[in-house]
Design a protein around this motif. Structure first.
Motif, mmCIF file in Angstrom:
data_model
loop_
_atom_site.group_PDB
_atom_site.id
_atom_site.type_symbol
_atom_site.label_atom_id
_atom_site.label_comp_id
_atom_site.label_asym_id
_atom_site.label_seq_id
_atom_site.Cartn_x
_atom_site.Cartn_y
_atom_site.Cartn_z
ATOM 1 N N GLU A 286 31.478 64.802 12.942
ATOM 2 C CA GLU A 286 32.959 64.710 13.422
ATOM 3 C C GLU A 286 33.657 64.298 12.041
ATOM 4 O O GLU A 286 34.871 65.007 11.694
ATOM 5 C CB GLU A 286 33.290 63.527 14.533
ATOM 6 N N LEU A 287 33.181 63.470 11.297
ATOM 7 C CA LEU A 287 34.321 62.913 10.172
ATOM 8 C C LEU A 287 33.820 64.104 9.154
ATOM 9 O O LEU A 287 34.928 64.527 8.277
ATOM 10 C CB LEU A 287 33.473 61.618 9.384
ATOM 11 N N VAL A 288 32.675 64.689 9.106
ATOM 12 C CA VAL A 288 32.675 65.944 8.133
ATOM 13 C C VAL A 288 33.755 67.116 8.520
ATOM 14 O O VAL A 288 34.339 67.662 7.701
ATOM 15 C CB VAL A 288 31.141 66.643 8.144
ATOM 16 N N ILE A 289 33.830 67.323 9.837
ATOM 17 C CA ILE A 289 34.767 68.365 10.050
ATOM 18 C C ILE A 289 36.235 67.923 9.511
ATOM 19 O O ILE A 289 36.996 68.674 9.197
ATOM 20 C CB ILE A 289 34.626 68.857 11.679
ATOM 21 N N GLN A 290 36.412 66.664 9.715
ATOM 22 C CA GLN A 290 37.857 66.056 9.796
ATOM 23 C C GLN A 290 38.331 66.152 8.219
ATOM 24 O O GLN A 290 39.249 66.634 7.689
ATOM 25 C CB GLN A 290 38.089 64.714 10.124
ATOM 26 N N ARG A 291 37.219 65.849 7.294
ATOM 27 C CA ARG A 291 37.466 65.763 6.013
ATOM 28 C C ARG A 291 37.736 67.019 5.230
ATOM 29 O O ARG A 291 38.462 67.647 4.371
ATOM 30 C CB ARG A 291 36.072 65.169 5.094
ATOM 31 N N ILE A 292 36.694 67.991 5.849
ATOM 32 C CA ILE A 292 36.587 69.471 5.031
ATOM 33 C C ILE A 292 37.774 70.253 5.547
ATOM 34 O O ILE A 292 38.331 71.048 4.793
ATOM 35 C CB ILE A 292 35.447 70.215 5.343
ATOM 36 N N THR A 293 38.042 70.434 6.825
ATOM 37 C CA THR A 293 38.970 71.154 7.335
ATOM 38 C C THR A 293 40.516 70.797 7.135
ATOM 39 O O THR A 293 41.333 71.620 7.226
ATOM 40 C CB THR A 293 38.861 71.368 8.870
ATOM 41 N N GLY A 294 40.655 69.428 6.513
ATOM 42 C CA GLY A 294 41.851 69.100 6.037
ATOM 43 C C GLY A 294 42.240 69.304 4.885
ATOM 44 O O GLY A 294 43.363 68.902 4.268
ATOM 45 N N ARG A 295 41.219 69.773 3.961
ATOM 46 C CA ARG A 295 41.411 70.299 2.537
ATOM 47 C C ARG A 295 42.497 71.398 2.264
ATOM 48 O O ARG A 295 42.313 72.422 3.012
ATOM 49 C CB ARG A 295 40.215 70.562 1.866
ATOM 50 N N ARG A 296 43.356 71.334 1.286
ATOM 51 C CA ARG A 296 44.008 72.357 0.929
ATOM 52 C C ARG A 296 43.987 72.641 -0.606
ATOM 53 O O ARG A 296 43.900 71.478 -1.037
ATOM 54 C CB ARG A 296 45.573 72.009 1.350
ATOM 55 N N ILE A 297 43.710 73.839 -1.058
ATOM 56 C CA ILE A 297 43.651 73.830 -2.462
ATOM 57 C C ILE A 297 44.842 74.633 -3.081
ATOM 58 O O ILE A 297 45.444 75.779 -2.536
ATOM 59 C CB ILE A 297 42.310 74.993 -2.661
ATOM 60 N N HIS A 298 45.007 74.480 -4.310
ATOM 61 C CA HIS A 298 46.269 75.175 -5.149
ATOM 62 C C HIS A 298 45.251 76.056 -5.989
ATOM 63 O O HIS A 298 44.803 75.531 -7.033
ATOM 64 C CB HIS A 298 47.037 74.108 -5.774
ATOM 65 N N ASP A 299 45.217 77.332 -5.895
ATOM 66 C CA ASP A 299 44.108 78.177 -6.722
ATOM 67 C C ASP A 299 44.305 78.057 -8.034
ATOM 68 O O ASP A 299 43.531 78.165 -8.741
ATOM 69 C CB ASP A 299 44.484 79.499 -6.322
ATOM 70 N N LYS A 300 45.681 78.247 -8.569
ATOM 71 C CA LYS A 300 45.988 78.205 -10.182
ATOM 72 C C LYS A 300 45.097 76.864 -10.882
ATOM 73 O O LYS A 300 44.641 77.278 -11.924
ATOM 74 C CB LYS A 300 47.306 78.680 -10.467
ATOM 75 N N SER A 301 45.414 75.824 -10.189
ATOM 76 C CA SER A 301 45.140 74.763 -11.106
ATOM 77 C C SER A 301 43.860 73.991 -10.728
ATOM 78 O O SER A 301 43.263 73.105 -11.261
ATOM 79 C CB SER A 301 46.515 73.708 -11.001
ATOM 80 N N GLY A 302 43.247 74.338 -9.383
ATOM 81 C CA GLY A 302 42.287 73.531 -8.701
ATOM 82 C C GLY A 302 42.630 72.268 -8.069
ATOM 83 O O GLY A 302 41.653 71.567 -7.713
ATOM 84 N N ARG A 303 44.124 71.923 -8.069
ATOM 85 C CA ARG A 303 44.294 70.626 -7.404
ATOM 86 C C ARG A 303 43.879 70.664 -5.849
ATOM 87 O O ARG A 303 44.091 71.615 -5.236
ATOM 88 C CB ARG A 303 45.869 70.493 -7.435
ATOM 89 N N ILE A 304 43.364 69.498 -5.555
ATOM 90 C CA ILE A 304 42.830 69.563 -4.164
ATOM 91 C C ILE A 304 43.636 68.274 -3.572
ATOM 92 O O ILE A 304 43.763 67.154 -3.998
ATOM 93 C CB ILE A 304 41.290 69.230 -3.884
ATOM 94 N N TYR A 305 44.125 68.838 -2.204
ATOM 95 C CA TYR A 305 44.834 68.086 -1.505
ATOM 96 C C TYR A 305 44.254 67.731 0.182
ATOM 97 O O TYR A 305 43.099 68.578 0.573
ATOM 98 C CB TYR A 305 46.403 68.403 -1.093
ATOM 99 N N HIS A 306 44.653 66.909 0.796
ATOM 100 C CA HIS A 306 44.287 66.634 2.221
ATOM 101 C C HIS A 306 45.455 66.422 2.876
ATOM 102 O O HIS A 306 46.206 65.420 2.782
ATOM 103 C CB HIS A 306 42.920 65.700 2.230
ATOM 104 N N ILE A 307 45.410 66.901 3.986
ATOM 105 C CA ILE A 307 46.639 66.660 5.168
ATOM 106 C C ILE A 307 46.724 65.299 5.602
ATOM 107 O O ILE A 307 47.688 64.935 6.024
ATOM 108 C CB ILE A 307 46.478 67.984 6.301
ATOM 109 N N LYS A 308 45.554 64.590 5.694
ATOM 110 C CA LYS A 308 45.538 63.232 6.171
ATOM 111 C C LYS A 308 45.480 62.290 4.909
ATOM 112 O O LYS A 308 46.195 61.263 4.897
ATOM 113 C CB LYS A 308 44.629 62.914 7.145
ATOM 114 N N PHE A 309 44.319 62.402 4.269
ATOM 115 C CA PHE A 309 43.976 61.528 3.261
ATOM 116 C C PHE A 309 44.809 61.561 1.826
ATOM 117 O O PHE A 309 45.104 60.713 1.288
ATOM 118 C CB PHE A 309 42.639 61.434 2.966
ATOM 119 N N ASN A 310 45.186 62.907 1.512
ATOM 120 C CA ASN A 310 45.821 62.932 0.274
ATOM 121 C C ASN A 310 47.153 64.076 0.319
ATOM 122 O O ASN A 310 46.988 65.173 -0.480
ATOM 123 C CB ASN A 310 44.906 63.146 -1.016
ATOM 124 N N PRO A 311 47.860 63.955 1.257
ATOM 125 C CA PRO A 311 48.930 64.926 1.742
ATOM 126 C C PRO A 311 49.844 65.352 0.570
ATOM 127 O O PRO A 311 50.197 64.480 -0.395
ATOM 128 C CB PRO A 311 49.722 64.521 2.883
#
Length: 217
Positions: free
Chosen positions: A114-139
């Motif tokens: 359950e936590l795997v699903i929450q962690r991974i599906t919440g990730r968002r990527i900025h293609d050009k820079s590689g910056r990674i966000y998370h809608i809950k943990f690092n929005p």
């Protein structure tokens, strides 16, 4: 220090691998990265790998192990290495042992599906820079927009929920038996096996690993 990191996708093993690399200078050997690099370089192995992947098949154990062997014999691995994502199967584990590749530590990162699903599906990527966000943990400051450029973020194909379920299924079926195998190996060899609770903070897990490694140096 020759270390194997085990854990489901999203368990945090990649993050801890970066910490260990920075602190101890031990190179990270990621078979996924190695395969992609070989294909991009169009090397002898890369041509074989591309042909296998293009036909929808899995890269054979022999080929993956050949790449790992070549990598660990390079100069920067003389003091140790981190194997991230390898071995994935019992067959691979038996083979690296038969080849005389010694392992000192196995670190297993424990996490619920359950936590795997929450962690991974919440990730968002900025293609050009590689910056990674998370809608809950690092929005991002603005939903679905990169903080610096304002460009739209995306979900990686591998981060989609249906894909994550498939990856977890494969992990439980193929990779999880490695846990029992390495438990048994601690009785025969000098391998040290440790488990970490991935619900703890990244900092706490890093401190726990540092305590183990510093204590053994």
């Amino acid at each position: 220090m020759r270390i194997i990191l085990l854990g489901a996708p999203g368990s945090g093993k990649g993050t801890q691998a970066q910490f260990i690399f920075k602190q101890y200078g031990i190179p990270i050997i990621s078979t996924g990265e190695m395969l992609r690099t070989e294909v991009q370089c169009n090397s002898k192995h890369g041509k074989k790998i591309k042909k296998i992947i293009d036909t929808g098949n899995l890269v054979t154990d022999d080929l993956v192990i050949a790449l790992v062997q070549e990598r660990i014999h390079q100069k920067d691995c003389h003091k140790g290495f981190l194997l991230d994502g390898f071995p994935r199967t019992l067959s691979q584990a038996h083979t690296i042992k038969s080849y005389g590749i010694k392992i000192d530590y196995v670190f297993k990162f424990c996490i619920s599906d359950e936590l795997v699903i929450q962690r991974i599906t919440g990730r968002r990527i900025h293609d050009k820079s590689g910056r990674i966000y998370h809608i809950k943990f690092n929005p991002p400051k603005i939903p679905n927009k990169d903080d610096l450029t304002g460009e739209t973020l995306r979900i990686r194909e591998d981060d989609r929920e249906e894909i994550i379920y498939k990856r977890l299924s494969a992990y439980h079926k193929i990779t999880k038996p490695l846990i029992s195998y390495y438990h048994q190996e601690t009785q025969k060899d000098k391998i040290k096996y440790y488990q970490f609770d991935s619900t703890k903070s990244v900092t706490q897990i890093h401190e726990d690993i540092t305590h183990i490694l510093d204590d053994k140096m």
